[in-house]
Enzyme design. Structure first.
Site, mmCIF file in Angstrom:
data_model
loop_
_atom_site.group_PDB
_atom_site.id
_atom_site.type_symbol
_atom_site.label_atom_id
_atom_site.label_comp_id
_atom_site.label_asym_id
_atom_site.label_seq_id
_atom_site.Cartn_x
_atom_site.Cartn_y
_atom_site.Cartn_z
ATOM 1 N N MET A 15 -6.136 -8.339 -54.836
ATOM 2 C CA MET A 15 -5.232 -7.923 -53.763
ATOM 3 C C MET A 15 -4.740 -9.111 -52.951
ATOM 4 S SD MET A 15 -5.899 -5.007 -50.859
ATOM 5 C CE MET A 15 -5.791 -3.666 -52.054
ATOM 6 N N VAL A 16 -5.650 -10.015 -52.585
ATOM 7 C CA VAL A 16 -5.244 -11.204 -51.832
ATOM 8 C C VAL A 16 -4.440 -12.136 -52.716
ATOM 9 C CG1 VAL A 16 -6.066 -13.248 -50.594
ATOM 10 C CG2 VAL A 16 -7.165 -11.036 -50.218
ATOM 11 N N ASN A 41 -10.939 -10.745 -68.511
ATOM 12 C CA ASN A 41 -10.141 -9.543 -68.786
ATOM 13 C C ASN A 41 -8.653 -9.757 -68.565
ATOM 14 O OD1 ASN A 41 -12.471 -8.108 -69.401
ATOM 15 N ND2 ASN A 41 -12.730 -7.322 -67.317
ATOM 16 N N ARG A 101 -17.503 -21.807 -44.490
ATOM 17 C CA ARG A 101 -16.969 -21.651 -43.133
ATOM 18 C C ARG A 101 -17.844 -22.282 -42.060
ATOM 19 N NH1 ARG A 101 -15.425 -15.309 -43.871
ATOM 20 N NH2 ARG A 101 -13.530 -15.589 -45.124
ATOM 21 N N CYS A 132 -11.017 -12.405 -41.885
ATOM 22 C CA CYS A 132 -9.767 -11.784 -41.440
ATOM 23 C C CYS A 132 -9.844 -11.295 -39.997
ATOM 24 C CB CYS A 132 -9.394 -10.639 -42.370
ATOM 25 S SG CYS A 132 -10.727 -9.484 -42.716
ATOM 26 N N SER A 162 -8.633 -1.919 -47.120
ATOM 27 C CA SER A 162 -8.170 -3.066 -47.916
ATOM 28 C C SER A 162 -9.034 -4.290 -47.693
ATOM 29 C CB SER A 162 -6.711 -3.392 -47.595
ATOM 30 O OG SER A 162 -6.567 -3.736 -46.228
ATOM 31 N N PRO A 182 -15.614 16.872 -53.296
ATOM 32 C CA PRO A 182 -16.289 15.629 -52.913
ATOM 33 C C PRO A 182 -16.258 14.594 -54.033
ATOM 34 C CG PRO A 182 -17.906 17.321 -53.390
ATOM 35 C CD PRO A 182 -16.563 17.998 -53.412
ATOM 36 N N LYS A 214 -20.315 -13.065 -38.824
ATOM 37 C CA LYS A 214 -19.192 -13.952 -39.147
ATOM 38 C C LYS A 214 -18.246 -14.086 -37.950
ATOM 39 C CE LYS A 214 -18.968 -12.670 -44.065
ATOM 40 N NZ LYS A 214 -18.153 -11.939 -45.064
ATOM 41 N N HIS A 243 -6.157 -4.440 -39.766
ATOM 42 C CA HIS A 243 -7.333 -4.257 -38.920
ATOM 43 C C HIS A 243 -6.924 -4.143 -37.454
ATOM 44 C CE1 HIS A 243 -9.634 -4.907 -42.392
ATOM 45 N NE2 HIS A 243 -10.090 -6.129 -42.192
ATOM 46 N N ASN A 316 -4.632 -7.629 -42.339
ATOM 47 C CA ASN A 316 -5.788 -8.419 -42.755
ATOM 48 C C ASN A 316 -5.610 -9.115 -44.091
ATOM 49 O OD1 ASN A 316 -6.037 -5.398 -43.309
ATOM 50 N ND2 ASN A 316 -7.474 -6.208 -44.828
#
Length: 335
Positions: A15-16, A41, A101, A132, A162, A182, A214, A243, A316
């Site tokens: 996604m990022v 893959n 970090r 984020c 996300s 469910p 964090k 967010h 985010n």
């Protein structure tokens, strides 16, 4: 003319990683060569960027040779092993994981806040991209720190699915589609549909989740305020993206609301939306897909004239990850 760069993206199909591609294209980032890296893959899968097709590769010895820059968005273990190899090959490594970090020898950068720490004349190195939730928080705190000083910060985050990657996004969609039948949760510890989960990451013995730790540690480091009181509480909510944060900020002096709004409005990267009586304030649905950090609902605590409350919302995946990394790269090569 900006010189064209040879760029690698580790985690290119996630996604990022996909957002990196979109923003590189939107900002006309000068690319001579792209090397997208992904799992076995995805080997050979074509990634399109700026009208060209680039086949996915896998990480292996020598894969970074000749690159100027490598973005990492694929997890702590991969970054810990491969980011130093990118630097050894002569590339700057901009790392979106938590691997480096809090390393005292690695700078942790939000360009609008502490971009002056990026030395474009330095040799290739690892530059850490913050969490984020931390990024949007420190962008909002920076002008208040500069103009009024900070005594204490408390933040409660309401984080979109996300933030857990494609799996989190898909899990909410699946549970929504299957409702009321469910569906067993896979990405989250409980069903996220119609729910709020006060857990992001694992817990330590003091009761804090890893996400909260964090935020607290990174905020102090980015702002250069090692003794700043910071407390965080992180909650996962069933929003798809962007967010939101409730923030309580105690300043070092008493100031007016107009002064606070002026400071926020003057900060690079912030958009103020603050007309609460007209129901105007930042919303995750509106902010998703946009670059700035949005701030609203700015008001004073009635029992403490130095404490201000505000609502901070940002995408985010964009500002909280890919965009911030690309802005770091622009600082390195083009500022």
């Amino acid at each position: 003319m900006k010189r064209k760069l040879k760029v690698g993206v580790v985690g290119a199909t996630g996604m990022v990683g996909q957002t990196f591609m979109n923003i590189l294209s939107e900002r006309s980032f000068p690319i001579e060569e792209l090397r997208p890296f992904a799992s076995e893959n995805s080997l050979g899968k074509k990634i399109e960027l700026q009208g060209q097709q680039w086949p996915c590769q896998v990480l292996k010895d020598g894969c970074f040779d000749g690159l100027d820059l490598v973005f990492f968005s694929s997890g702590d273990d991969i970054s810990a092993e491969w980011a130093p190899k990118a630097v050894a090959a002569g590339a700057f490594a901009v790392d979106n994981s938590a691997a480096f970090r809090m390393d005292p020898n690695t700078v942790l950068i939000v360009p609008e806040v502490n971009g002056d720490l990026v030395n474009k004349d330095s040799k290739p190195q690892i530059i850490a991209n913050p969490n984020c939730s931390t990024i949007q928080l420190v962008v909002a705190l920076k002008p208040l720190l500069e103009k009024f000083g900070l005594e204490e910060v408390r933040v409660s985050t309401y984080q979109a699915v996300s933030g857990a990657g494609q799996g989190g996004h898909d899990e909410l969609i699946e549970q929504t589609s299957n409702h009321p039948k469910p569906t067993d949760p896979k990405t989250f510890p409980h069903t996220i549909l119609f729910n709020c989960i006060p857990q992001i990451g694992s817990f330590n013995d003091e009761g804090y989740s890893s996400e909260e730790v964090k935020i607290m540690k990174e905020t102090r480091k980015i702002l250069g305020q090692k003794d700043l009181k910071v407390s965080a509480f992180a909650v996962r909510i069933p929003a798809l993206n962007a967010h939101s944060e409730s923030v309580w900020v105690t300043l070092n002096k008493s100031v007016s609301r107009d002064e606070v709004l002026a400071a926020l409005s003057g900060q690079e990267g912030i958009v103020v939306q603050d007309e609460p009586k007209k129901s105007v304030y930042p919303l995750a649905r509106d902010v998703s897909g946009k670059d700035p950090v949005y701030v609203g609902r700015v008001h004073r605590d009635p029992e403490n004239p130095k404490m201000w409350l505000m609502w901070v919302v940002s995408d985010n995946i964009r500002k909280g990850a890919a965009l911030n990394g690309i802005q770091i790269a622009e600082k390195i090569f083009f500022s």
